[in-house]
Write a protein that holds these residues in place. Structure first.
Motif, PDB file in Angstrom:
ATOM      1  N   ALA A 141     -77.156   0.990  -1.621  1.00  0.00           N
ATOM      2  CA  ALA A 141     -77.022   1.763  -0.227  1.00  0.00           C
ATOM      3  C   ALA A 141     -75.654   1.824  -0.070  1.00  0.00           C
ATOM      4  O   ALA A 141     -74.805   2.909   0.268  1.00  0.00           O
ATOM      5  N   PHE A 142     -75.024   0.648   0.082  1.00  0.00           N
ATOM      6  CA  PHE A 142     -73.758   0.310   0.561  1.00  0.00           C
ATOM      7  C   PHE A 142     -72.861   0.806  -0.382  1.00  0.00           C
ATOM      8  O   PHE A 142     -71.989   1.671  -0.028  1.00  0.00           O
ATOM      9  N   TYR A 143     -72.884   0.806  -1.781  1.00  0.00           N
ATOM     10  CA  TYR A 143     -71.869   1.112  -2.723  1.00  0.00           C
ATOM     11  C   TYR A 143     -72.036   2.558  -2.740  1.00  0.00           C
ATOM     12  O   TYR A 143     -71.053   3.220  -3.712  1.00  0.00           O
ATOM     13  N   ALA A 144     -73.011   3.130  -2.833  1.00  0.00           N
ATOM     14  CA  ALA A 144     -73.070   4.751  -2.685  1.00  0.00           C
ATOM     15  C   ALA A 144     -72.369   5.422  -1.478  1.00  0.00           C
ATOM     16  O   ALA A 144     -72.160   6.632  -1.374  1.00  0.00           O
ATOM     17  N   SER A 145     -72.199   4.731  -0.556  1.00  0.00           N
ATOM     18  CA  SER A 145     -71.353   5.285   0.547  1.00  0.00           C
ATOM     19  C   SER A 145     -70.018   5.065   0.637  1.00  0.00           C
ATOM     20  O   SER A 145     -69.583   4.332  -0.060  1.00  0.00           O
ATOM     21  N   GLU A 146     -69.404   5.944   1.400  1.00  0.00           N
ATOM     22  CA  GLU A 146     -68.036   5.935   1.682  1.00  0.00           C
ATOM     23  C   GLU A 146     -67.514   4.582   2.269  1.00  0.00           C
ATOM     24  O   GLU A 146     -66.345   4.153   2.240  1.00  0.00           O
ATOM     25  N   ARG A 147     -68.577   3.711   2.939  1.00  0.00           N
ATOM     26  CA  ARG A 147     -68.157   2.835   3.632  1.00  0.00           C
ATOM     27  C   ARG A 147     -67.630   1.568   2.629  1.00  0.00           C
ATOM     28  O   ARG A 147     -66.818   0.670   3.025  1.00  0.00           O
ATOM     29  N   SER A 148     -67.835   1.768   1.422  1.00  0.00           N
ATOM     30  CA  SER A 148     -67.520   0.916   0.381  1.00  0.00           C
ATOM     31  C   SER A 148     -65.917   1.241  -0.392  1.00  0.00           C
ATOM     32  O   SER A 148     -65.601   0.552  -1.300  1.00  0.00           O
ATOM     33  N   ALA A 149     -65.515   2.260   0.295  1.00  0.00           N
ATOM     34  CA  ALA A 149     -64.231   2.812  -0.407  1.00  0.00           C
ATOM     35  C   ALA A 149     -63.276   1.681  -0.396  1.00  0.00           C
ATOM     36  O   ALA A 149     -62.416   1.619  -1.484  1.00  0.00           O
ATOM     37  N   PHE A 150     -63.178   0.723   0.491  1.00  0.00           N
ATOM     38  CA  PHE A 150     -61.925  -0.311   0.378  1.00  0.00           C
ATOM     39  C   PHE A 150     -62.172  -1.506  -0.742  1.00  0.00           C
ATOM     40  O   PHE A 150     -61.408  -2.322  -0.639  1.00  0.00           O
ATOM     41  N   VAL A 151     -63.341  -1.364  -1.002  1.00  0.00           N
ATOM     42  CA  VAL A 151     -64.212  -2.493  -1.878  1.00  0.00           C
ATOM     43  C   VAL A 151     -64.515  -2.008  -3.335  1.00  0.00           C
ATOM     44  O   VAL A 151     -65.361  -2.717  -4.051  1.00  0.00           O
ATOM     45  N   GLY A 152     -63.785  -1.010  -3.883  1.00  0.00           N
ATOM     46  CA  GLY A 152     -64.214  -0.426  -5.298  1.00  0.00           C
ATOM     47  C   GLY A 152     -65.165   0.456  -5.441  1.00  0.00           C
ATOM     48  O   GLY A 152     -65.475   1.030  -6.376  1.00  0.00           O
ATOM     49  N   GLY A 153     -65.701   0.907  -4.074  1.00  0.00           N
ATOM     50  CA  GLY A 153     -66.836   2.086  -4.012  1.00  0.00           C
ATOM     51  C   GLY A 153     -66.252   3.485  -4.200  1.00  0.00           C
ATOM     52  O   GLY A 153     -64.947   3.410  -3.723  1.00  0.00           O
ATOM     53  N   PRO A 154     -66.839   4.358  -3.900  1.00  0.00           N
ATOM     54  CA  PRO A 154     -68.419   4.274  -4.172  1.00  0.00           C
ATOM     55  C   PRO A 154     -68.627   4.039  -5.812  1.00  0.00           C
ATOM     56  O   PRO A 154     -67.724   4.366  -6.464  1.00  0.00           O
ATOM     57  N   LYS A 155     -69.875   3.484  -5.707  1.00  0.00           N
ATOM     58  CA  LYS A 155     -70.278   3.254  -7.336  1.00  0.00           C
ATOM     59  C   LYS A 155     -71.570   3.717  -7.468  1.00  0.00           C
ATOM     60  O   LYS A 155     -72.517   3.941  -6.661  1.00  0.00           O
ATOM     61  N   SER A 156     -71.981   4.034  -8.750  1.00  0.00           N
ATOM     62  CA  SER A 156     -73.207   4.498  -9.197  1.00  0.00           C
ATOM     63  C   SER A 156     -74.248   3.587  -9.244  1.00  0.00           C
ATOM     64  O   SER A 156     -73.568   1.980  -9.010  1.00  0.00           O
ATOM     65  N   PRO A 157     -75.464   3.555  -9.466  1.00  0.00           N
ATOM     66  CA  PRO A 157     -76.386   2.640  -9.522  1.00  0.00           C
ATOM     67  C   PRO A 157     -76.046   1.424 -10.390  1.00  0.00           C
ATOM     68  O   PRO A 157     -76.254   0.015 -10.415  1.00  0.00           O
ATOM     69  N   GLU A 158     -75.642   1.881 -11.825  1.00  0.00           N
ATOM     70  CA  GLU A 158     -75.143   1.071 -12.692  1.00  0.00           C
ATOM     71  C   GLU A 158     -74.039  -0.047 -12.289  1.00  0.00           C
ATOM     72  O   GLU A 158     -74.129  -1.091 -12.682  1.00  0.00           O
ATOM     73  N   GLY A 159     -73.271   0.799 -11.646  1.00  0.00           N
ATOM     74  CA  GLY A 159     -71.975  -0.080 -11.135  1.00  0.00           C
ATOM     75  C   GLY A 159     -72.440  -1.079 -10.096  1.00  0.00           C
ATOM     76  O   GLY A 159     -71.933  -2.203 -10.118  1.00  0.00           O
ATOM     77  N   THR A 160     -73.242  -0.492  -9.196  1.00  0.00           N
ATOM     78  CA  THR A 160     -74.117  -1.360  -8.064  1.00  0.00           C
ATOM     79  C   THR A 160     -74.533  -2.752  -8.974  1.00  0.00           C
ATOM     80  O   THR A 160     -74.295  -3.952  -8.498  1.00  0.00           O
ATOM     81  N   TRP A 161     -75.183  -2.570 -10.054  1.00  0.00           N
ATOM     82  CA  TRP A 161     -76.015  -3.684 -10.676  1.00  0.00           C
ATOM     83  C   TRP A 161     -75.036  -4.350 -11.220  1.00  0.00           C
ATOM     84  O   TRP A 161     -75.136  -5.932 -11.108  1.00  0.00           O
ATOM     85  N   ARG A 162     -73.777  -4.082 -11.709  1.00  0.00           N
ATOM     86  CA  ARG A 162     -72.911  -4.929 -12.259  1.00  0.00           C
ATOM     87  C   ARG A 162     -72.366  -5.626 -11.197  1.00  0.00           C
ATOM     88  O   ARG A 162     -71.798  -6.878 -11.518  1.00  0.00           O
ATOM     89  N   GLN A 163     -72.156  -5.194 -10.040  1.00  0.00           N
ATOM     90  CA  GLN A 163     -71.350  -5.720  -8.968  1.00  0.00           C
ATOM     91  C   GLN A 163     -72.176  -6.920  -8.501  1.00  0.00           C
ATOM     92  O   GLN A 163     -71.733  -7.986  -8.388  1.00  0.00           O
ATOM     93  N   LEU A 164     -73.671  -6.621  -8.479  1.00  0.00           N
ATOM     94  CA  LEU A 164     -74.466  -7.730  -8.014  1.00  0.00           C
ATOM     95  C   LEU A 164     -74.547  -8.754  -8.923  1.00  0.00           C
ATOM     96  O   LEU A 164     -74.393 -10.065  -8.718  1.00  0.00           O
ATOM     97  N   ALA A 165     -74.534  -8.452 -10.548  1.00  0.00           N
ATOM     98  CA  ALA A 165     -74.410  -9.388 -11.446  1.00  0.00           C
ATOM     99  C   ALA A 165     -73.023 -10.315 -11.069  1.00  0.00           C
ATOM    100  O   ALA A 165     -72.974 -11.625 -11.493  1.00  0.00           O
ATOM    101  N   ALA A 166     -71.931  -9.720 -10.835  1.00  0.00           N
ATOM    102  CA  ALA A 166     -70.674 -10.324 -10.721  1.00  0.00           C
ATOM    103  C   ALA A 166     -70.826 -11.328  -9.288  1.00  0.00           C
ATOM    104  O   ALA A 166     -70.186 -12.419  -9.647  1.00  0.00           O
ATOM    105  N   GLU A 167     -71.300 -10.888  -8.144  1.00  0.00           N
ATOM    106  CA  GLU A 167     -71.779 -11.833  -7.294  1.00  0.00           C
ATOM    107  C   GLU A 167     -72.178 -12.996  -7.367  1.00  0.00           C
ATOM    108  O   GLU A 167     -71.838 -14.193  -7.133  1.00  0.00           O
ATOM    109  N   ILE A 168     -73.427 -12.813  -8.243  1.00  0.00           N
ATOM    110  CA  ILE A 168     -74.269 -14.103  -8.830  1.00  0.00           C
ATOM    111  C   ILE A 168     -73.492 -14.866  -9.741  1.00  0.00           C
ATOM    112  O   ILE A 168     -73.561 -16.044  -9.612  1.00  0.00           O
ATOM    113  N   GLY A 169     -73.070 -13.970 -10.702  1.00  0.00           N
ATOM    114  CA  GLY A 169     -72.283 -14.983 -11.750  1.00  0.00           C
ATOM    115  C   GLY A 169     -70.841 -15.538 -11.190  1.00  0.00           C
ATOM    116  O   GLY A 169     -70.668 -16.816 -11.843  1.00  0.00           O
TER     117      GLY A 169
END
Length: 175
Positions: free
Chosen positions: A30-58
């Motif tokens: 929801a965050f990465y689909a919104s314009e609120r994420s514009a300063f941190v690489g968004g908006p992102k697709s669900p796939e891009g968000t999944w990759r971001q979550l993987a990066a955060e954990i990794g």
């Protein structure tokens, strides 16, 4: 089978900072689909968000530190992501924050970032830290300034372009 890095939880007066987990995908989507994420690489697709979550954990697995999911103690609602960030290509270790829609203006970013900075200085022994802020992101610049960070210039990043560098006070000044 998933193997999650061991991530310490932090606590403040109003917030709990816990490690990112697969269950956080929907709130991040929801965050990465919104314009609120514009300063941190968004908006992102669900796939891009999944990759971001993987990066955060990794990031936790690769660096031994990272960003926490921030929840309100009173409601257990996830209000954002705050913590320590230093991926390849970053100028130096950063204290970073992203607040989700509806949680701005409550001091949550400042409170959580202060806890993250204390962890960086007191537990990890960082001698200094920066926060990178897009020059148009005035709300984030105000958070950095409330934390005592001082704008010291800009760096150019291959993805984000020119980004303001805010230097945090030294560890001894934060005690």
């Amino acid at each position: 089978m998933s193997v999650m890095p061991v991530i310490p939880a932090l606590s403040t007066a109003r917030l709990t900072l816990r490690g990112p987990e697969p269950r956080d995908f929907e709130v991040l989507r929801a965050f990465y689909a919104s314009e609120r994420s514009a300063f941190v690489g968004g908006p992102k697709s669900p796939e891009g968000t999944w990759r971001q979550l993987a990066a955060e954990i990794g990031h936790w697995a690769l660096r031994g530190y990272g960003r926490w999911m921030v929840t309100e103690k009173a409601s257990d609602r996830t209000v954002g992501m705050v913590g320590l960030w230093n991926p390849e290509g970053w100028p130096e270790p950063e204290i970073a924050w992203d607040l989700f829609e509806g949680f701005e203006g409550k001091g949550y970013a400042t409170e959580a970032a202060r806890a993250a900075r204390s962890y960086a200085y007191e537990t990890l022994g960082w001698p200094t830290a920066i926060s990178l802020v897009n020059r148009a992101n005035t709300a984030s610049a105000r958070v950095a300034e409330r934390l005592g960070a001082v704008h010291e210039g800009e760096v150019r990043h291959e993805t984000y372009g020119a980004i303001g560098v805010y230097r945090h006070p030294a560890p001894e000044a934060c005690r």
